[in-house]
Design a protein around this motif. Structure first.
Motif, PDB file in Angstrom:
ATOM      1  N   ASP A 129       0.963  -1.167   0.207  1.00  0.00           N
ATOM      2  CA  ASP A 129       0.115   0.124   0.007  1.00  0.00           C
ATOM      3  C   ASP A 129       0.948   1.339  -0.054  1.00  0.00           C
ATOM      4  OD1 ASP A 129      -2.232  -1.608  -0.031  1.00  0.00           O
ATOM      5  OD2 ASP A 129      -2.261  -1.479   2.077  1.00  0.00           O
ATOM      6  N   VAL A 130       2.234   1.331  -0.328  1.00  0.00           N
ATOM      7  CA  VAL A 130       3.017   2.445  -0.438  1.00  0.00           C
ATOM      8  C   VAL A 130       3.788   2.286  -1.494  1.00  0.00           C
ATOM      9  CG1 VAL A 130       3.038   2.899   2.187  1.00  0.00           C
ATOM     10  CG2 VAL A 130       4.870   1.367   1.062  1.00  0.00           C
ATOM     11  N   ASP A 131       4.249   3.595  -2.309  1.00  0.00           N
ATOM     12  CA  ASP A 131       5.051   3.274  -3.310  1.00  0.00           C
ATOM     13  C   ASP A 131       6.624   3.044  -2.724  1.00  0.00           C
ATOM     14  OD1 ASP A 131       5.767   6.033  -2.536  1.00  0.00           O
ATOM     15  OD2 ASP A 131       4.627   7.029  -4.407  1.00  0.00           O
ATOM     16  N   THR A 132       7.581   3.270  -3.818  1.00  0.00           N
ATOM     17  CA  THR A 132       8.978   3.098  -3.233  1.00  0.00           C
ATOM     18  C   THR A 132       9.186   4.392  -2.258  1.00  0.00           C
ATOM     19  OG1 THR A 132       9.628   4.357  -5.317  1.00  0.00           O
ATOM     20  CG2 THR A 132       9.581   2.021  -5.486  1.00  0.00           C
ATOM     21  N   ASP A 133       8.729   5.436  -2.356  1.00  0.00           N
ATOM     22  CA  ASP A 133       9.089   6.527  -1.412  1.00  0.00           C
ATOM     23  C   ASP A 133       8.339   6.318  -0.179  1.00  0.00           C
ATOM     24  OD1 ASP A 133      10.856   7.581  -3.410  1.00  0.00           O
ATOM     25  OD2 ASP A 133       9.231   8.617  -4.328  1.00  0.00           O
ATOM     26  N   GLY A 134       7.408   5.471   0.056  1.00  0.00           N
ATOM     27  CA  GLY A 134       6.686   5.409   1.296  1.00  0.00           C
ATOM     28  C   GLY A 134       5.392   6.185   1.327  1.00  0.00           C
ATOM     29  N   ARG A 135       5.143   6.737  -0.053  1.00  0.00           N
ATOM     30  CA  ARG A 135       3.569   7.406   0.031  1.00  0.00           C
ATOM     31  C   ARG A 135       2.688   6.502  -0.456  1.00  0.00           C
ATOM     32  NH1 ARG A 135       6.591  11.412  -3.590  1.00  0.00           N
ATOM     33  NH2 ARG A 135       6.376   9.536  -4.890  1.00  0.00           N
ATOM     34  N   GLN A 136       1.300   6.921  -0.009  1.00  0.00           N
ATOM     35  CA  GLN A 136       0.480   5.986  -0.546  1.00  0.00           C
ATOM     36  C   GLN A 136       0.196   5.729  -1.780  1.00  0.00           C
ATOM     37  OE1 GLN A 136      -3.640   7.998   0.236  1.00  0.00           O
ATOM     38  NE2 GLN A 136      -4.632   5.972   0.435  1.00  0.00           N
ATOM     39  N   TYR A 137       0.326   4.552  -2.243  1.00  0.00           N
ATOM     40  CA  TYR A 137       0.185   3.877  -3.401  1.00  0.00           C
ATOM     41  C   TYR A 137      -0.977   4.155  -4.422  1.00  0.00           C
ATOM     42  CZ  TYR A 137       0.572   0.394  -7.414  1.00  0.00           C
ATOM     43  OH  TYR A 137       0.531  -0.258  -8.475  1.00  0.00           O
ATOM     44  N   LYS A 138      -2.310   4.114  -3.564  1.00  0.00           N
ATOM     45  CA  LYS A 138      -3.312   4.315  -4.378  1.00  0.00           C
ATOM     46  C   LYS A 138      -4.412   5.115  -3.774  1.00  0.00           C
ATOM     47  CE  LYS A 138      -3.809   1.189  -7.785  1.00  0.00           C
ATOM     48  NZ  LYS A 138      -4.464   1.321  -9.315  1.00  0.00           N
TER      49      LYS A 138
END
Length: 148
Positions: A129-138
């Motif tokens: 549920d996170v992208d590579t930068d630790g932000r919300q994926y969706k």
């Protein structure tokens, strides 16, 4: 849901992430108000309609959207359309109807959470549920967990 409950360990958690119909509808209603005040916004209004409707009717897979026509055709032929790939939703959920479905299936301790929180031990370790930068994926998703 019955199958998930059947195979889940006792006291195990199920985490569900789906587009949040409640938030999509709130955004849509707010945009109607903006469109009444700004003719420029009226031209963007279909984006808000599409955010709701496209979840169920999209034919082309999202990943093929910006690819060249030949590659898009080949991928569609080999992998199938959005529905065959599991990209479309047969139903839309909000925190109320998903909770009812989980309760009816026999789940308990149903909790709506943020993308970066969980009742699952060591959740942050999995990087879901996170992208590579630790932000919300969706962004715009509903995150709900239920326990067997």
């Amino acid at each position: 849901m019955n199958e998930v409950r059947r195979v889940l360990r006792p006291n195990g958690f199920q985490r569900i992430v789906v587009p949040d119909l409640e938030q999509l509808c709130r955004d849509y209603i707010l945009h109607i108000q903006l469109s009444e005040q700004s003719s420029h916004e009226q031209y963007r209004h279909d984006e808000y309609v599409a955010a709701i409707i496209e979840q169920s009717v999209r034919k082309a897979a999202f990943s093929t959207k910006y690819k060249k026509p030949l590659r898009r055709f080949i991928e569609q032929l080999v992998l199938g359309d959005a529905r065959r790939r599991g990209e479309t939703h047969q139903w839309m959920y909000d925190r109320i109807n998903l909770r009812v479905l989980l309760e009816r299936t026999g789940f308990r301790n149903i909790t709506v959470l943020a993308y970066n929180t969980s009742n699952i031990p060591n959740w942050e370790r999995y990087g879901l549920d996170v992208d590579t930068d630790g932000r919300q994926y969706k962004p715009g998703s509903l995150y709900i967990e239920a326990q067997k």
